[in-house]
Scaffold this motif. Structure first.
Motif, PDB file in Angstrom:
ATOM      1  N   UNK A  85      44.717  44.551  45.172  1.00 21.21           N
ATOM      2  CA  UNK A  85      43.283  44.734  45.422  1.00 21.21           C
ATOM      3  C   UNK A  85      42.637  43.349  45.363  1.00 21.21           C
ATOM      4  N   UNK A  86      42.171  42.893  46.518  1.00 25.08           N
ATOM      5  CA  UNK A  86      41.629  41.537  46.643  1.00 25.08           C
ATOM      6  C   UNK A  86      40.107  41.634  46.510  1.00 25.08           C
ATOM      7  N   UNK A  87      39.572  41.238  45.352  1.00 30.70           N
ATOM      8  CA  UNK A  87      38.151  41.441  45.086  1.00 30.70           C
ATOM      9  C   UNK A  87      37.253  40.390  45.734  1.00 30.70           C
ATOM     10  N   UNK A  88      37.594  39.098  45.723  1.00 35.19           N
ATOM     11  CA  UNK A  88      36.757  38.148  46.465  1.00 35.19           C
ATOM     12  C   UNK A  88      36.869  38.389  47.971  1.00 35.19           C
ATOM     13  N   UNK A  89      35.845  38.001  48.689  1.00 39.02           N
ATOM     14  CA  UNK A  89      35.821  38.238  50.141  1.00 39.02           C
ATOM     15  C   UNK A  89      36.277  37.037  50.964  1.00 39.02           C
ATOM     16  N   UNK A  90      36.801  36.018  50.319  1.00 41.53           N
ATOM     17  CA  UNK A  90      37.184  34.807  51.052  1.00 41.53           C
ATOM     18  C   UNK A  90      38.550  34.956  51.706  1.00 41.53           C
ATOM     19  N   UNK A 107      41.009  45.481  50.488  1.00 40.83           N
ATOM     20  CA  UNK A 107      39.810  44.702  50.232  1.00 40.83           C
ATOM     21  C   UNK A 107      38.786  44.926  51.326  1.00 40.83           C
ATOM     22  N   UNK A 108      37.659  44.235  51.202  1.00 42.80           N
ATOM     23  CA  UNK A 108      36.659  44.263  52.266  1.00 42.80           C
ATOM     24  C   UNK A 108      37.057  43.296  53.372  1.00 42.80           C
ATOM     25  N   UNK A 109      36.562  43.560  54.562  1.00 40.24           N
ATOM     26  CA  UNK A 109      36.968  42.774  55.727  1.00 40.24           C
ATOM     27  C   UNK A 109      36.748  41.287  55.492  1.00 40.24           C
ATOM     28  N   UNK A 110      35.616  40.892  54.960  1.00 37.97           N
ATOM     29  CA  UNK A 110      35.400  39.509  54.547  1.00 37.97           C
ATOM     30  C   UNK A 110      35.439  38.521  55.695  1.00 37.97           C
ATOM     31  N   UNK A 121      38.063  47.805  54.060  1.00 32.78           N
ATOM     32  CA  UNK A 121      36.798  48.489  53.850  1.00 32.78           C
ATOM     33  C   UNK A 121      35.699  47.678  54.516  1.00 32.78           C
ATOM     34  N   UNK A 122      34.803  48.354  55.202  1.00 29.82           N
ATOM     35  CA  UNK A 122      33.629  47.699  55.760  1.00 29.82           C
ATOM     36  C   UNK A 122      32.451  47.946  54.826  1.00 29.82           C
ATOM     37  N   UNK A 138      36.786  50.253  46.243  1.00 28.46           N
ATOM     38  CA  UNK A 138      38.148  49.894  46.649  1.00 28.46           C
ATOM     39  C   UNK A 138      39.192  50.864  46.105  1.00 28.46           C
ATOM     40  N   UNK A 139      38.827  51.700  45.136  1.00 37.11           N
ATOM     41  CA  UNK A 139      39.751  52.720  44.642  1.00 37.11           C
ATOM     42  C   UNK A 139      39.848  53.908  45.590  1.00 37.11           C
ATOM     43  N   UNK A 140      38.902  53.994  46.527  1.00 39.35           N
ATOM     44  CA  UNK A 140      38.862  55.126  47.464  1.00 39.35           C
ATOM     45  C   UNK A 140      39.468  54.722  48.809  1.00 39.35           C
TER      46      UNK A 140
END
Length: 336
Positions: A85-90, A107-110, A121-122, A138-140
């Motif tokens: 699970x990549x929490x930073x968006x970089x 993670x989020x698209x970032x 995730x968007x 991010x758990x979903x």
């Protein structure tokens, strides 16, 4: 299941990720959850029951460092993680998990991380206004609604670790402690004036409180300034403790008065009574997540501006936030 967290580089952000970790354990009984984090963030992860091990991330802000990242990726590959699970968006934060070949990279698209993140995730900022909600999402599955409510973050401090910290620092525990956190890593526009902190220290000392300052070595000078304005009333521990020791000492405090800072989130996760002072920033994104926190802000037309320095040159949002107003909030919280 064996999973890895790529943790944020900020203490407060890392605290707000703890509800995600709890949700992952609830969804995957028997989960081993490790984290990779900068060494200045690692101590709060080690105080979370959900984290098994913390792996050092040696990269500074902005460093690409391809060869060290490759070496770290080889270390992670040998650990056979099922998911990360990549929490930073970089982009850089997603590089090592991709090089390690971890199958599920969430993670989020970032920053155009297509391929590096393969479960994307968007971010809908309106649906998820709080950072704690964005991490919990991010758990979903991508696109699935976020179950609410989200539990407040929690970190641990025990009587044993507190006693050990007092002994290590040669401190005697006062009868009543008020913790002041006068710093804010982001910049001066988040820092309540030293003279105001000193006036508040005088008022609280008259009620029998001992005032201890907490913060990094960068905060030592401003804490010294406050101490000189309130002579004999304060103990400056800024830069004198490790983060783990600060966690234990904050846990002993009857009240924490703080700027919008990482230590504010630490105190909230310890469920300490808090009076949080907001100037250039907004509690709408990263509030102290606790039922025992009161937010004091003047809500001026020019704030929040989210600037490091006041763009208008007057810093009215904090200069006009009087010690009397903050003292009243302290009295209410102490009585509560």
């Amino acid at each position: 299941m064996k999973a890895l967290i790529v943790a944020p580089s900020w203490i407060g952000d890392t605290i707000m990720a703890q509800p995600l970790f709890a949700r992952l354990h609830a969804k995957h009984p028997g989960l081993q959850l490790d984290a990779i984090a900068p060494r200045w963030v690692a101590p709060v992860l080690l105080r979370m029951a959900e984290i098994s091990e913390v792996i050092d991330s040696p990269f500074g802000h902005g460093q690409l460092s391809l060869k060290p990242r490759w070496k770290l990726a080889r270390l992670l590959a040998a650990r056979n993680y099922d998911a990360v699970y990549v929490l930073p968006n970089s982009l850089k934060s997603a590089l090592v998990p991709w090089l390690a070949g971890i199958p599920q990279r969430i993670g989020f698209t970032g920053e155009s991380r297509y391929g590096l993140i393969n479960i994307r995730h968007n971010l809908d900022k309106i649906a998820l206004p709080l950072m704690v909600e964005r991490f919990a999402q991010l758990a979903e599955a991508p696109g699935a609604p976020l179950p609410k409510p989200i539990a407040h973050p929690k970190i641990r401090s025990t009587a044993n670790t507190q006693q050990t910290t007092l002994a290590e620092l040669g401190l005697n525990r006062p009868q009543r402690i008020v913790a002041f956190c006068p710093g804010a890593e982001y910049g001066p526009a988040k820092r309540w004036p030293a003279a105001h902190f000193a006036a508040l220290a005088n008022k609280l000392a008259a009620q029998g409180f001992t005032v201890w300052f907490f913060g990094s070595p960068k905060d030592h000078a401003v804490a010294e300034e406050i101490s000189q304005l309130a002579p004999g009333l304060c103990r400056n521990l800024c830069g004198a403790t490790s983060l783990a020791q600060a966690v234990d000492l904050l846990a002993m405090s009857e009240l924490v008065v703080c700027n919008d800072s990482g230590l504010m989130h630490v105190a909230a996760a310890l469920d300490r009574p808090i009076v949080a002072l907001y100037g250039s920033s907004s509690p709408g994104f990263t509030p102290p997540l606790s039922e025992q926190a009161d937010i004091v802000s003047l809500n001026l037309d020019c704030s929040p501006c989210f600037k490091r320095d006041c763009p208008l040159g007057h810093l009215d949002c904090l200069n006009k936030l009087s010690p009397e107003l903050v003292f009243a909030a302290c009295q209410k919280r102490i009585a509560g």
